[in-house]
Every structure is written in C-alpha cells, then in structure tokens.
Design a protein around this motif. Structure first.
Motif, PDB file in Angstrom:
ATOM      1  N   ILE A  24       0.834  -1.207   0.000  1.00  0.00           N
ATOM      2  CA  ILE A  24       0.000   0.000   0.000  1.00  0.00           C
ATOM      3  C   ILE A  24       0.865   1.251   0.000  1.00  0.00           C
ATOM      4  CG2 ILE A  24      -1.974  -1.002   1.210  1.00  0.00           C
ATOM      5  CD1 ILE A  24      -0.759   0.278   3.798  1.00  0.00           C
ATOM      6  N   ARG A  25       0.234   2.361  -0.288  1.00  0.00           N
ATOM      7  CA  ARG A  25       0.849   3.664  -0.055  1.00  0.00           C
ATOM      8  C   ARG A  25       0.797   3.924   1.450  1.00  0.00           C
ATOM      9  NH1 ARG A  25      -2.426   6.576  -4.969  1.00  0.00           N
ATOM     10  NH2 ARG A  25      -4.264   6.345  -3.668  1.00  0.00           N
ATOM     11  N   TRP A  26       1.910   4.257   2.021  1.00  0.00           N
ATOM     12  CA  TRP A  26       1.960   4.581   3.435  1.00  0.00           C
ATOM     13  C   TRP A  26       1.586   6.045   3.576  1.00  0.00           C
ATOM     14  CZ3 TRP A  26       1.816   1.444   7.330  1.00  0.00           C
ATOM     15  CH2 TRP A  26       2.081   1.943   8.618  1.00  0.00           C
ATOM     16  N   SER A  66       1.348  10.399   0.736  1.00  0.00           N
ATOM     17  CA  SER A  66       1.426   8.934   0.828  1.00  0.00           C
ATOM     18  C   SER A  66       2.490   8.473  -0.158  1.00  0.00           C
ATOM     19  CB  SER A  66       0.069   8.276   0.557  1.00  0.00           C
ATOM     20  OG  SER A  66      -0.288   8.346  -0.792  1.00  0.00           O
ATOM     21  N   TRP A  67       3.301   7.492   0.302  1.00  0.00           N
ATOM     22  CA  TRP A  67       4.472   7.057  -0.453  1.00  0.00           C
ATOM     23  C   TRP A  67       4.204   5.828  -1.312  1.00  0.00           C
ATOM     24  CZ3 TRP A  67       5.275   8.543   4.768  1.00  0.00           C
ATOM     25  CH2 TRP A  67       6.239   9.525   5.005  1.00  0.00           C
ATOM     26  N   THR A  68       4.758   5.799  -2.489  1.00  0.00           N
ATOM     27  CA  THR A  68       4.774   4.585  -3.305  1.00  0.00           C
ATOM     28  C   THR A  68       5.717   3.578  -2.654  1.00  0.00           C
ATOM     29  OG1 THR A  68       4.322   5.766  -5.361  1.00  0.00           O
ATOM     30  CG2 THR A  68       5.414   3.644  -5.562  1.00  0.00           C
ATOM     31  N   LEU A  73      -1.079   2.991  -6.671  1.00  0.00           N
ATOM     32  CA  LEU A  73       0.048   3.163  -5.752  1.00  0.00           C
ATOM     33  C   LEU A  73       0.902   4.382  -6.107  1.00  0.00           C
ATOM     34  CD1 LEU A  73       1.104  -0.593  -5.327  1.00  0.00           C
ATOM     35  CD2 LEU A  73      -0.125   0.840  -3.680  1.00  0.00           C
ATOM     36  N   HIS A  74       0.429   5.212  -7.025  1.00  0.00           N
ATOM     37  CA  HIS A  74       1.164   6.452  -7.333  1.00  0.00           C
ATOM     38  C   HIS A  74       1.166   7.324  -6.079  1.00  0.00           C
ATOM     39  CE1 HIS A  74       2.224  10.293  -9.140  1.00  0.00           C
ATOM     40  NE2 HIS A  74       2.491   9.680 -10.274  1.00  0.00           N
ATOM     41  N   PHE A  75       2.307   7.908  -5.762  1.00  0.00           N
ATOM     42  CA  PHE A  75       2.390   8.701  -4.529  1.00  0.00           C
ATOM     43  C   PHE A  75       1.379   9.843  -4.547  1.00  0.00           C
ATOM     44  CE2 PHE A  75       5.087  11.700  -6.917  1.00  0.00           C
ATOM     45  CZ  PHE A  75       4.763  12.916  -6.345  1.00  0.00           C
ATOM     46  N   GLU A  76       1.031  10.301  -3.367  1.00  0.00           N
ATOM     47  CA  GLU A  76       0.117  11.441  -3.227  1.00  0.00           C
ATOM     48  C   GLU A  76       0.767  12.562  -2.433  1.00  0.00           C
ATOM     49  OE1 GLU A  76      -4.256  10.138  -2.252  1.00  0.00           O
ATOM     50  OE2 GLU A  76      -2.887   8.757  -1.260  1.00  0.00           O
ATOM     51  N   ARG A  77       0.500  13.784  -2.823  1.00  0.00           N
ATOM     52  CA  ARG A  77       0.783  14.940  -2.005  1.00  0.00           C
ATOM     53  C   ARG A  77      -0.370  15.902  -2.242  1.00  0.00           C
ATOM     54  NH1 ARG A  77       0.743  18.323   1.659  1.00  0.00           N
ATOM     55  NH2 ARG A  77       2.384  19.874   1.941  1.00  0.00           N
ATOM     56  N   ASN A  85      -4.803   4.362   0.813  1.00  0.00           N
ATOM     57  CA  ASN A  85      -3.740   3.366   0.700  1.00  0.00           C
ATOM     58  C   ASN A  85      -3.632   2.765  -0.690  1.00  0.00           C
ATOM     59  OD1 ASN A  85      -4.652   2.384   3.959  1.00  0.00           O
ATOM     60  ND2 ASN A  85      -2.723   3.347   3.424  1.00  0.00           N
ATOM     61  N   TYR A  86      -4.764   2.720  -1.377  1.00  0.00           N
ATOM     62  CA  TYR A  86      -4.763   2.136  -2.708  1.00  0.00           C
ATOM     63  C   TYR A  86      -5.863   2.822  -3.497  1.00  0.00           C
ATOM     64  CZ  TYR A  86      -3.729  -1.245  -6.284  1.00  0.00           C
ATOM     65  OH  TYR A  86      -3.324  -1.813  -7.469  1.00  0.00           O
ATOM     66  N   GLY A  87      -5.485   3.507  -4.561  1.00  0.00           N
ATOM     67  CA  GLY A  87      -6.438   4.349  -5.283  1.00  0.00           C
ATOM     68  C   GLY A  87      -7.326   3.594  -6.256  1.00  0.00           C
TER      69      GLY A  87
END
Ligand code: HEC
Ligand code: HEC
Ligand SMILES: [Ca+2]
Ligand SMILES: [Ca+2]
Ligand SMILES: [Ca+2]
Ligand SMILES: [Ca+2]
Ligand SMILES: [Ca+2]
Ligand SMILES: [Ca+2]
Ligand SMILES: [Co+2]
Ligand SMILES: [Co+2]
Lengths: 157, 395, 395, 157
Positions: B45-47, B60-62, B76-80, C33-35
């Motif tokens: 998952i993205r943390w 959230s991190w890849t 799972l693409h990172f988010e900001r 966590n997962y888009g």
C-alpha cells in the motif's frame, strides 16, 4: 505543436475576474477592501488560532509568527517574518486556501485584516497600519533579498 | 520416453495420497468488470502521513521496495495533497486560459478530449522526496517511505503548446500561473519555455482517465520537473510577465542554503537512483547469489549509466538497464551479486545523458547544508550485516 | 500589466456573482492506501461474456476504445478463464519442473522472488480475439468488444531459461508442457526454442504482483505468442519429446481451413492494428479537425510503420508513432484528420519489422475461409456517416 | 540466461506422479484402470448430461457428439468425432477439467468409462470395447490426419 480543433470558448472579463485570484508582488490582482491588525486579531482568534495557535505559533499547523532562529542557524525558522519574500503571498495564500476547513469563506476585508494581523505579529507593520491594494505592495519583507534564482536567465528584469 | 511412462503409471497408486490443492478441484471466482490485487498482497500500500486535524493534508508514499519494473500502478502512485482530493464532476470542470493572451478562452473536458494527444512514460517526483536524507541520522524505514514520493506512469494528453497557440500569446507573456481546482487552489508559476517545450494537459494515466488523487479530470504534466509544478485538477492558466511568487514557490519548495540565501525556482529533478532490493528493513536469507534491482531517473533526459558498488563506493560495476530507457522516465537497473556473508555496503550511482553524475551525500550536504529540505538526490547507501539484515547508513 | 490590474480590480464586485465550485470551498477526500478510478468513470469496464451456468467460464474485454497510450491498466486487462479465477495462497503454491530434465525440481514463490529478473512491456492477445471478423456481417459493437481480447502490460519475472538451466535438459527435451493450477488445469505445449528465447516466469504486472485474474502468483509470459500459451497460475512444467496434444491445442486454438485441414500450433500473433478513436458506436460532433488514434502490434517484433486511410483504402498516409516503439508491444499511432463532413471509411494498416503487412479482410478470408475462428488480424474498417456516426463495415 | 541462486528443491518420483496428469497421444501418462461405454453411460447421465445434454448434444456446454456437418461444410461441426485428432486428449481433458463443477472428482475407472462412452457416442468404438492404458492409444480418430503444422520445423519426427 500539432494544430487543435479550436474549441475554446471566449471568456468574458467578468468570468475572468471571478476566477482570477492571483495576487502578484506588485499588487496586481489585489481586490478592493482594507483591514488592520487590530481588526485582524478578531478574525484570527475566531478562525485560525485553533490550528495555528494563539499569536501564530504553537498549534498543530504551520508556525505563522514567533520565528526567532535566523536562517543561518542550526534550526532555522522559516516563517512569514523570517523567510517569506513578499507580503502579497500572505494575502494571496490566505484568500485562496485558508481557513483550511472553509477556504474562500473570508470576505476581502477579512483577508486584508488577518494578513495585517500576521504581518504585525511578525513585527513588519504596526497594529493600526491600514492594509489595502495601495499599501500592501509597498511593504518590504525582511527576507526580500533572500532568494537566488537557480536559473537566472528566467528572471524577469 | 519409457522413463516417463514408468514413473507415471507405476506410482499412480500413491499419487492419490497427495490431493490437488482446493483451487484445482472447485470452480474459481467469476470474471470481473474491474480487477483488484490479490488479498495476499494487501500489505502493498501507499503509506500515509497526514495531518491529524486534516486528513486530506499530507503525503502517501509509493512502496518502491515492493514493486518491480518502471510502471507504477496508478493505485500506488504517490500522493501529495494540500487540502484533500476534490471530487470533481468532469461535466462541470473547465480550463480557463487568460492573462497575457490574444484571446482568453475556456475549454471543457469534452473539448480537450477532441484535441490531438500524445503519450509518454515519465516520472513525477515530489521536490520533498528523500528529505530524510538531510538528517544527520540515517532514517530506518523501507526505501519507499524515504524515496517513494516518486512514481512513473504513462501520461496521455494534449500538448500545452497546442492550446496556447489557439489563445495566442502577448509578447510579454513569459510565465504561466497554473492553478488547481482543489480546496487549496494550489498554484505555481511556470516559465513559458517549459510550457512550450514538453508540457502536457494530461487526461489519461496508464491508459485510463486520471485517478482522482492524480488530478482527475485534468493535470498539468511537466516531464522531469518537480511534482508541485505538475498541477493537479488544473482549472486555470494565467499568462503573465512575472511569476506569482505563490506560497508554494517561496515559503515552500525553495532550498535554504548554509549562506541563509535560498534557491528558488529549482524546477528540474536532477539524476538520482536507489537500490530497491535489497533495501532497508529487508533481509538476505544467507550468502550466495542475490539480485540487486533498483530505479534511476533524471529530469534532464535519459539515464546513460548506473553503477553499483557493493563495497561502500571503493569499486563500481555497471548495472544492466532494462529496456526501455526513456528520457525523464524511471529506468530499471539490475546486477547479480554474489554475497560472501561478510558485512557490505551497497550503493548505486546514476549518470544521465547530460553527463551529470549523482553526487555522494557528503558532497551534496557540503554544497547545500542540511536545511534545504527539497531536491535531495544523493547516493543512497544500504548496509548488509553479517546476519543478512539490511539497514540505511550514511556512508 | 495595467491591463491585468484593471480587469482584476475593476470587476471584483461582480466576481462574487460566480462562486467557486464546491470542491474549492470544502476540504477534499483523505489520502488513500490504494487508489481507484473516479466514480465518473464507472462505465469504463471490462465487458463480460460468461457461461450462464459457470460464471468463471468466459471472457471479458479490455475497453480499448476508451483507453489511451499503450499500457493497459491491470484492472482492465482482458480475461479468458476456462473455469474461474483460482484464489491461490502464494505460500503454498509451487512450480514443479520435471520430465526430460537432469534433475526434477520444485520452486516456491519466495524462491523465485530471489532469482534474477527482467522487465519488459509486451502485449498479450487471445488467439480468439477479433473472431467476429470472420462473420459475414460486420458486428456493430464498440472496438473493445470486438478486438479487446488484447492488452499490454509491463511484465517482470525470471527468465525461464534460468530455471531450465538449473534443472538441466535431456537431449530429447523438445517441448515444454505448461499447466496452470486452476480448476481447468489449463495446459499447453510449448516448443523449447521459445522457452529458451524470451519466455518469462512472470511475478509482477505493471509494477505490482500479478493480479489474480492474470495468474497470481505466477504466469508464463511468452512475448508475442497467443494468449492461451501464456499459462496463468503456472504450477507445472513438464519437459517432453512431443507436445501433449492437449484439448486447447487440438479441439480449440487451431484454425480450420476451407480444405477441411486445420492449422495447428500457430503460436505467433501476426501484425495487427485498429483505430480506437473514432470507432464503431462513437460519433463525430461535426466536420473539422479530428484526431485519429489507434493501436498496432506484432508478435514478431517491433512495428515499423502504420498507415491510415480515410478513403476506404484508396490512399494511405503514414501515422505518427508515439515513443516507445518496442518489440511485441502495443504501439500507439496518431494522425490528425480534417473531416469535410461527407461519408468516409477509416482504415489502419500495420507493417512490422519483418516486413509483414497486415492483410485486407478479403485476402485473409480468401486464404483462411470463415471457420478458422482464431488469429483474425485483418485490416479493420470504420465507416463515418454524414451525420458523424461511426459504424463497423467490411470494406 | 543469467545464473540463478539454485534454490530448486528435488522432486521425488511420488510427488511427480501425483502432479503429473498429462496423457500423451502415445498413451504415456495413462493411469491403471479401465472402462466401457456401457459403464460410462451411467457416469455421463449422472455427472455430465446436465450441461452437455443427453447423448452429448443439446446442452448449454460444448457439443460432445452428434456432429454431422463435415469440416468443409458451411457450418462445420468441430466435435470429438469430427475434429479431435487423438483419443488421449479426451481422457486427459476429462480427468483434468471435468465435470466443470467438480474437477478431479472422478476415479480413473470413471474417466476411462466416460471417455469410452463419448468415443462410442461419436461412432469410434463399440459399446463393450474396453478402454485402458493399452487400448486407448491404439484408437485412430477420424480426423487424425486433419492438422497441418504452421511451423513444420517444430514437428517431432
Ligand atoms: C483546520 C486547520 C487550519 C485552520 C482553521 C487554519 N489553517 Fe492555516 N494552515 C493549516 C495547515 C494544515 C497549513 C499547511 C497547508 C499545506 O500543507 O499546504 C496551513 C498553512 C497556512 C499558512 C502558510 C504557512 C506556511 O508557512 O507556508 C498560512 C499563512 C495560514 N495557514 C494562515 C491561516 C489563517 C490566516 C487562517 C484563518 C483565517 C488559517 N490559516 C486557518 C491549517 C489551518
Ligand atoms: C457444470 C457444467 C458442466 C458439467 C457438469 C460438465 N461439463 Fe464438460 N464442459 C463444460 C464447459 C462449460 C466446457 C467448455 C470449457 C472451456 O471453455 O474450456 C466443457 C467442455 C468439455 C469437453 C471439451 C469439449 C470441446 O469441444 O472442447 C469435454 C470432452 C467435456 N466437457 C466432457 C465432460 C464430461 C465427460 C463431463 C462429466 C464427467 C462433463 N463434461 C461435465 C461444462 C460442463
Ligand atoms: Ca479577481
Ligand atoms: Ca522554531
Ligand atoms: Ca500470504
Ligand atoms: Ca460524468
Ligand atoms: Ca500420474
Ligand atoms: Ca452443429
Ligand atoms: Co524546487
Ligand atoms: Co493459434
């Protein structure tokens, strides 16, 4: 670039004005209205202090005032007073994004006032100084000369 | 052939002793309209690290250390995000282009979908990625939780230059202020040269329409430039003779130097690489042959070379690069390593097509100090202990 | 600059009349966590055609006409299952390699994850894709529901040759029988030359571990070869001196010719292309400039050229190919077309690096008859009517 | 190919035998056991007819017998009798995959019997012909010569 089918629809001046919330350092984009730090304190205490703390520090969100450590120190403070190069940015950002839980809810006078409050809290203006489209762009921020362009060729002259 | 027949037939009696697994004796699950990962992979998952008071304000991190290849799955693409993911109705959303243009115009998403498009694979990396690298102590966390504010997708969209040509530019239109339709009205200033070079008004990500957290229905993609300039939920482009000096290009995303001056408008993400496997928190089960695999990228163009050291930088070997090696795109590198069981330090070093070489940490820190926060791209070091455990070191 | 200021300030009063959209005045959704895709895109799905009595026996099509670029999002990768998607526990699943080998060996998934890997972007196409093309009447359905048993992903895995080398091959090991651990124990026979060439034991798809419906935890990927040979849920590889003559390489996936003979072991998916936009069921809103976009691929290598005709094949123009153009991979082609509003027939024609040219339908049908069912790769024709509506024609 | 870490674990003959369900045209892989069409009718009626129809046709699933139209006709029937080149494939496929709702549930005798039933229904063997590992590979299917190799160089000699 490849040619497009030219489907753009003309934008009327009124529509642009409604959309355009950019405030440039020279004041371009500032709306009518005004405020002072004294007036801004009421706005701040009611709508900002919960996150940013009393007097702009000690909250869960970014520190907005009270930064003391210089930028060359071991733990530099990057606050409005110590780091931000333009007063216009304070107005612009608050108007577009704050308060976080209700962006765009402040009237222009409230934005001027709370901006004045934060500039005062950072020791930049006096508590009765009137902030408006004419006075705001004249403010020189403490760290105005603090930035170097990584690509100087892109710097407007 | 006799051999096979004997084995098969002679032992058929005992064969019944080992029954087939249950999934070979019962019909499987039905077909589905839209697939999801296996429940066994639910740890991938993205943390998320978000503001407790504002769950849409954070990152959230890849999980780079759990992924392979160069494509980041969109989920799972990172988010900001600065104030959450707006739930935009694409039928209402429009792009306004105004300011120092010949004619101010507005475009619906359905309009833009009728424009000529182009696709390209490229990375997007947050300017704040890897910022734990500035810390004196090496952060002990999975590689993705340190360097995973970088992801790579195939983006498809309309060249920004096409739309700007339709509006026409006034002679002093030198900057483009791009603004998102999110609750932060996130905005940044972009020099016109980049806008006319390879900027895309992206509508698709990895084949399908953009994901909400990646800007649905419209994102500005500036290949190779720091994440914040790739404005999501794009709704306004204002041509100007000067930058806006927005909060996110002054108070943030500028790099304070030891002199007290700060680097501004740094834009390009310089060449970088890291070994994703093995990496901090993982463990080698024992001496022997181990594949080393990692990612390299550069905002200036294609990766030309990735070298790997297994002795803390004393000696370097060229890693193999998986095809394709594309400009401003993740590049997967690989090396087989025979570990003798003694402590080792693994590093990777990228060189891009301009000849720029990823710096050692002490060089970068000497140049930038430790309060730049953004644009950390130094060589990453992982220490393998005698017991096979892998940790993060500054070496 | 005066212009901007006047516009901005003078009309500020009226500006309040047009309030910002709701997503700019309220915080957006939290990080995740997962888009997942936007709810506005919920119509973009795999279309399912399954056996009413057995919901895991059927196919689902990739909606090619709604996608862009070359990467197929994993959630929309086409499906073909013979008896459903097995829900495999990767901790239990093993790959057995036996038969005409030096040493029969078995590998856990955790073992294979420690082998050297390689990544490549390649398409997988079902041998039965586009079979509606054999019908006398052109089927009126979206392009994906005709040609969408083809998808393209980045696959990462262990070269099969590495594992075969570990087992050792007996001199008469000429075929490899690959079997899945699904409820159909789906099996096919593969000539050793392909197995040693570019076959992958794939563990990852588009960066993350395989999706269940694409073979989790292990899939045999044979770049460029028909889908059924890319055995999912792979659990057994049996080396032999002859093919198994399994049901899916005799009764199915063979092409009956007009002579009554049937082509067997056809394997390679020949060069093919289709225009995905505009395509059947779509509509051009009116005369003017329209982007033509489509996909081309070949199981023999890279696409060298795609030509497009807008006059039913009388004249052809070279389309532009988006980078990257990779062997055995989807290639995106594009052409801008100025439609004058009169009826038109659109076609695309692919040529691959071997010089093979995608055939016109009447040539393919003359050669193969209409009962081959598999390996239909003729030129696709879309008719644009004067009202802009697009339909499927045989022209 | 790159060298691997050699983590393969030896497979014992018993484990291979349990896993290996391939039946080749020459009979390699056929297990002990036997059956006739008469015995197979009971299996078929109980476990197959619901999907494949009585006597192998007219059900919701594939037609298994009753194909009449030759392969050169306008609507060719591709059934076991008209199309399948090897009898081994019938045994192999039924054992691995049928009945669809309970694969691997038949014993070897049942598979021999129902295979015999389908071969008989297609007119290939008599109803009392015994099918086992010795007799099955000797059956010559009507369409045995019906296939051409697209890549003849790959054909084992
Ligand atoms: C619900 C919490 C909350 C409230 C209420 C709130 N803020 Fe903020 N504020 C934040 C957060 C969180 C950030 C950081 C946003 C980001 O990450 O982009 C921020 C950022 C800022 C910044 C930029 C700080 C920097 O260093 O970049 C300013 C200025 C600011 N707020 C002013 C205000 C004012 C003025 C108000 C009231 C009118 C207000 N805020 C109300 C949470 C809040
Ligand atoms: C619940 C439904 C169902 C039952 C019960 C069932 N089948 Fe099937 N059978 C199918 C389906 C569906 C297929 C096609 C499978 C595929 O698509 O791969 C099939 C395929 C076959 C085939 C291959 C046909 C061809 O032309 O390729 C044979 C032979 C067969 N079944 C025999 C049997 C026998 C013998 C039994 C009983 C012991 C049986 N089936 C029970 C549904 C069923
Ligand atoms: Ca305005
Ligand atoms: Ca402080
Ligand atoms: Ca597990
Ligand atoms: Ca909609
Ligand atoms: Ca056996
Ligand atoms: Ca029939
Ligand atoms: Co920067
Ligand atoms: Co075939």
């Amino acid at each position: 670039a490849p040619e497009g089918p030219r489907l753009g629809q003309p934008l009327e001046a009124a529509a642009i004005s409604a959309l355009d919330i950019t405030v440039f350092p020279d004041g371009t984009g500032l709306p009518p209205g005004q405020g002072t730090a004294v007036e801004g304190k009421a706005v701040y205490d009611a709508k900002c202090a919960a996150c940013h703390g009393p007097n702009g520090s000690g909250g869960s969100a970014e520190e907005l005032a009270g930064g003391r450590n210089p930028l060359t120190s071991a733990e530099p403070d990057k606050t409005i007073g110590t780091y931000w190069p333009y007063a216009s940015t304070v107005f612009d950002f608050i108007r577009r994004a704050m308060p976080l839980d209700a962006p765009r809810s402040l009237g222009n006078d409230e934005v001027y006032a709370v901006t004045a409050y934060l500039l005062h809290a950072n020791g930049i203006i006096g508590e009765h100084d009137r902030l408006d489209a004419a006075t705001l762009p004249k403010i020189r921020m403490p760290n105005a000369a603090g930035f170097v362009w990584v690509y100087p060729e892109r710097q407007p002259r | 052939k006799a051999g096979l027949a004997v084995t098969g037939a002679a032992l058929a009696g005992t064969a019944q002793a080992v029954p087939p697994p249950p999934w070979m004796t019962r019909p499987g699950a039905p077909l589905s309209n839209y697939g999801q990962p296996s429940p066994h992979e639910r740890a991938v998952i993205r943390w998320i690290a978000a503001n407790a008071d504002a769950p849409g304000n954070g990152i959230s991190w890849t999980p780079l250390e759990r992924l392979e290849g160069i494509v980041t799955p969109s989920g799972l693409h990172f988010e900001r995000h600065h104030n959450g993911v707006p739930q935009i109705d694409p039928a209402v959303h429009r792009l306004a282009v105004h300011g120092r243009v010949g004619k101010a115009l507005s475009f619906g998403i359905d309009d833009l979908l009728r424009y000529p498009m182009t696709s390209r694979l490229c990375f997007i990396e947050c300017g704040g990625n890897s910022n734990a690298g500035w810390h004196q102590e090496p952060m002990q966390a999975p590689a993705g939780n340190i360097h995973g504010l970088a992801s790579c997708s195939e983006w498809t969209g309309v060249p920004l230059a096409t739309v700007l040509a339709e509006c026409g530019l006034q002679p002093n239109a030198q900057w483009l202020i791009a603004e998102g339709a999110d609750a932060a009205a996130m905005n940044v200033s972009i020099p016109l040269d980049k806008a006319l070079d390879d900027a895309l008004l992206a509508l698709y990500q990895n084949g399908e329409r953009l994901r909400p957290e990646n800007g649905y229905p419209l994102r500005l993609v500036l290949p190779g430039w720091e994440g914040v300039t790739n404005v999501k939920w794009l709704h306004r482009l204002q041509l100007a003779d000067q930058p806006a000096m927005a909060r996110n290009e002054t108070a943030k995303y500028t790099e304070l130097l030891p002199s007290g001056q700060a680097r501004q408008f740094s834009f390009v993400m310089e060449a970088k690489s890291l070994i994703t496997r093995p990496s901090a928190g993982q463990a080698l089960p024992g001496p022997g042959l181990h594949p080393i695999s990692g990612l390299a990228w550069s905002g200036r163009g294609a990766i030309r070379r990735v070298e790997v050291s297994t002795d803390g930088g004393k000696t370097w070997q060229d890693a193999a690069l998986d095809s394709p090696v594309l400009p401003k795109c993740f590049t997967r590198f690989r090396l087989s390593w025979r570990w003798d069981g003694s402590p080792a330090i693994l590093k990777s070093r990228a060189t891009d097509e301009t000849g720029y070489v990823q710096p050692e940490r002490q060089i970068l820190v000497a140049e930038r100090g430790r309060h730049g926060y953004f644009h950390y791209n130094a060589i990453v070091s992982w220490a393998v202990a005698a017991d096979g455990s892998v940790s993060h070191v500054h070496a």
